[in-house]
Design a protein around this motif. Sequence first.
Motif, mmCIF file in Angstrom:
data_model
loop_
_atom_site.group_PDB
_atom_site.id
_atom_site.type_symbol
_atom_site.label_atom_id
_atom_site.label_comp_id
_atom_site.label_asym_id
_atom_site.label_seq_id
_atom_site.Cartn_x
_atom_site.Cartn_y
_atom_site.Cartn_z
ATOM 1 N N ASN A 177 0.771 -1.246 0.000
ATOM 2 C CA ASN A 177 0.000 0.000 0.000
ATOM 3 C C ASN A 177 0.800 1.292 0.000
ATOM 4 O OD1 ASN A 177 -2.254 -1.568 -0.092
ATOM 5 N ND2 ASN A 177 -2.816 -1.289 2.064
ATOM 6 N N GLY A 178 2.008 1.248 -0.545
ATOM 7 C CA GLY A 178 2.740 2.482 -0.745
ATOM 8 C C GLY A 178 3.428 3.030 0.478
ATOM 9 N N TYR A 179 3.667 2.186 1.469
ATOM 10 C CA TYR A 179 4.458 2.594 2.623
ATOM 11 C C TYR A 179 5.909 2.167 2.410
ATOM 12 C CZ TYR A 179 -0.221 3.531 4.230
ATOM 13 O OH TYR A 179 -1.501 4.019 4.306
ATOM 14 N N LEU A 180 6.767 2.405 3.370
ATOM 15 C CA LEU A 180 8.208 2.412 3.092
ATOM 16 C C LEU A 180 8.720 1.151 2.401
ATOM 17 C CD1 LEU A 180 10.798 4.138 3.424
ATOM 18 C CD2 LEU A 180 11.284 2.727 5.425
ATOM 19 N N LEU A 181 8.408 -0.030 2.922
ATOM 20 C CA LEU A 181 8.964 -1.242 2.330
ATOM 21 C C LEU A 181 8.430 -1.469 0.922
ATOM 22 C CD1 LEU A 181 8.919 -3.604 5.446
ATOM 23 C CD2 LEU A 181 10.793 -2.183 4.581
ATOM 24 N N ASP A 182 7.164 -1.137 0.704
ATOM 25 C CA ASP A 182 6.578 -1.239 -0.632
ATOM 26 C C ASP A 182 7.197 -0.205 -1.572
ATOM 27 O OD1 ASP A 182 4.803 -2.215 -2.604
ATOM 28 O OD2 ASP A 182 3.265 -0.752 -2.048
ATOM 29 N N GLU A 183 7.506 0.975 -1.041
ATOM 30 C CA GLU A 183 8.141 2.018 -1.859
ATOM 31 C C GLU A 183 9.493 1.549 -2.394
ATOM 32 O OE1 GLU A 183 8.335 5.403 0.740
ATOM 33 O OE2 GLU A 183 6.179 5.337 1.100
#
Length: 356
Positions: A177-183
């Motif tokens: 959902n676009g938080y740090l690890l996904d970024e």
Amino acid sequence: MTTLFSPLQLGATTVPNRIFMAPLTRCRADAEHVPTALMAEYYAQRASAGLIIAEATMAMAGNSAFWMEPGIHSPAQVAGWKLTTDAVHAAGGRIFLQIWHGGRACHPLLNGGIQPVAPSAIAITGDQVQTPEGKKPYVLPRELRDDELPAIVAGFKKAAENAQAAGFDGVEVHGANGYLLDEFLRDGANKRLGPYGGSVENRARLLFEVIAAVSEVWGSDRVGLRISPLNSYNSMLDSDPIALASWLAGRLNDFKLAYLHLMRSDFFQQQRGDVVTPVRTNYKGVLIGNMGFTPDEAQSAVAAGKLDAVAFGTSFLANPDLPARIKIGAALNKPKPASFYSPGAEGYTDYPTLKA
């Protein structure tokens, strides 16, 4: 036939059914991000879930993205969460904590003026964040240096230790959902060079380091991971999300996790495709599906072996006794979006049960 009411082994945890509660941010913590007694009541009401996955919880200070979301980085927060785990266990339930870093979705007004951080200096667009001063645009994040990343990993590890002290049954690493690890994982947000950018192996490096560190605390059989390869929420895109999901599913076998929690689609329909089939093909562990499943579709997917369990979001929010309702085909309460993030019991702990 395997049904939604068949027991399931999640690594070291046995669950009695395959109707899971998805992590749902509700913003009912206090101003210091300490979980409250009201939150304990809310989760205990939903203890009939095969597994409760508690909401996104700040692994480390200074990374608030929702204003009143909980944390797990202070003694008071650990004590606050202990109220919830005790209440859920007393009601016969099982609960994992989703540990999380908001990355570029954080805002200075929520974090004492601190600029948010990200893999690359690219801001979220097309949306605003709720702050004490009202809705505000997202700001440009600061690109993290490579030498700062070990502290991020250490922060997740400490959060895992704190979750253990708070009495959880395991943890879920938030890689969606676009938080740090996904970024870091998706190439639409990660434009950096060096060991954490470029190739898919490099982009996944931070995620894998976090999983390894958290597994040192819990054992990997009490660690789950949530991913959202297609979801464009928080301005996220990837040039080849199906290939990313397929590759990641295969590599995750090395960790022997309790489960992989897969969000199957995109809230905004910017990216489409079937990620469930390639992930199921490549991932050999327990696979949980999520996003928009009806009870009938969930039953069909589990019976066919496409998924091992399904995590329900807003339907569990509005129906504390969701498994009982599904079992007898009862009507479901309708959720009240106006109170999803508002303070207090209304639209939180006041949804009626069948018995009521």
